[in-house]
Design a protein around this motif. Structure first.
Motif, PDB file in Angstrom:
ATOM      1  N   GLU A 149       3.919   4.893   4.003  1.00 15.67           N
ATOM      2  CA  GLU A 149       4.178   3.515   4.050  1.00 15.67           C
ATOM      3  C   GLU A 149       5.573   3.138   4.581  1.00 15.67           C
ATOM      4  O   GLU A 149       5.795   2.370   5.381  1.00 15.67           O
ATOM      5  CB  GLU A 149       3.872   2.765   2.762  1.00 15.67           C
ATOM      6  N   ARG A 168      -3.900   4.558   4.441  1.00 16.33           N
ATOM      7  CA  ARG A 168      -2.806   3.742   3.663  1.00 16.33           C
ATOM      8  C   ARG A 168      -1.983   3.052   4.577  1.00 16.33           C
ATOM      9  O   ARG A 168      -1.585   1.979   4.540  1.00 16.33           O
ATOM     10  CB  ARG A 168      -1.801   4.821   2.972  1.00 16.33           C
ATOM     11  N   VAL A 200      -1.109  -1.482   5.455  1.00 18.24           N
ATOM     12  CA  VAL A 200       0.044  -2.213   5.447  1.00 18.24           C
ATOM     13  C   VAL A 200       0.671  -2.646   6.633  1.00 18.24           C
ATOM     14  O   VAL A 200       1.636  -3.459   6.819  1.00 18.24           O
ATOM     15  CB  VAL A 200       1.178  -1.273   4.660  1.00 18.24           C
TER      16      VAL A 200
END
Length: 292
Positions: A20, A72, A76
């Motif tokens: 991330e 993931r 984001v």
């Protein structure tokens, strides 16, 4: 294509947070993201000794780690160019080598361990001292935004790589920058233990040494402030162990930046790097010195 941000994952939560962080950094820099994973081996087992069933299982774990990281990242950061790669070879070495040609190599501070793909705890320390590009080691506490970059300046006359990286990060993040330089004084013991006359002279000498260090640091920073006028800069000359100070400041900084000098893996400065990496609460960037 511009140079990518590379991140190594093993399926652990820490490595997914590193993915991330790397994705946000890639978006901030307008760079592609490359996610890599290296199948690990059981202790004392070499790649040519691993039965095919074990090797295939480990590769399957690494492949799932890549897929989890892609999922993931997509949650984001939208619209980011992402590619993945399954690496072959000893994890520490191949992850370190994956930084060749990269803007930045990102790893988690610790991994899942055991039978899983990439034991990031030991790999991250190796990568931080061997990779050919700047390395960011992401710890668990990465969510808060403080809008402050902290850079440790060991030698103001030999800090261009770390300062350049730190100023660029501060500009990209619209953050303030604090440059920290540690001095040790006096070398022979506390001022209070000396006779009164000696104590006064030692105190005066210590004050003069600190003032000189502050002037020197400010002079070195002036060139970078002219290049990045939008970055609000502060200098902090302290009399304490630099690793302790930098680890403490990591709790309030978006990123702590320290330089790496000498040849890859050399002991010069590595004790400070390891101490900061071991005690930091936020991301730490290790920046190799510029080539001569």
């Amino acid at each position: 294509m511009s140079r990518p941000i590379v991140v190594a994952v093993d399926g652990s939560e820490t490595s997914l947070r590193a993915a991330e962080w790397a994705a946000a950094e890639a978006a901030r820099r307008g760079a592609p993201l490359r996610i890599v994973s290296a199948p690990g081996l059981l202790p004392r087992m070499r790649s040519y000794q691993a039965p095919s069933t074990v090797a295939n299982a480990l590769r399957g774990i690494a492949a799932r780690a890549l897929a989890e990281a892609v999922d993931r990242v997509s949650e984001v950061t939208a619209g980011l160019l992402v590619e993945t790669a399954l690496l072959d070879g000893p994890p520490a070495a191949v992850v370190s080598d994956s930084g060749a040609g990269a803007r930045l190599l990102v790893v988690g501070s610790r991994g899942a361990g055991g039978f899983s793909a990439l034991v990031l705890g030991s790999v991250s320390r190796y990568v931080a001292t061997h990779a050919p590009c700047p390395v960011v080691v992401v710890h668990e506490e990465t969510g808060a935004v403080h809008r402050e970059i902290v850079v440790g300046v060991r030698d103001p006359d030999n800090a261009d790589a770390a300062l350049g990286f730190a100023f660029e990060e501060a500009a990209l993040r619209r953050a303030n920058l604090t440059a920290v330089h540690a001095i040790t004084w006096p070398a022979t013991g506390p001022v209070s233990s000396a006779p009164a006359a000696d104590s006064a002279s030692l105190a005066a000498a210590a004050a003069a040494a600190q003032a000189a260090a502050e002037r020197h640091l400010a002079e070195v920073l002036r060139e970078w402030q002219q290049k990045y006028p939008e970055v609000t800069t502060a200098e902090d000359v302290v009399r304490c162990h630099p690793a302790q100070m930098l680890a403490s400041l990591s709790a309030r900084a978006d990123l702590v930046v320290i330089g790496r000098h000498g040849t890859p893996g050399a002991p010069d400065g590595s004790s400070i790097q390891h101490a900061v990496l071991g005690h930091a609460r936020g991301p730490v960037a290790i920046v190799p010195a510029l080539s001569a």
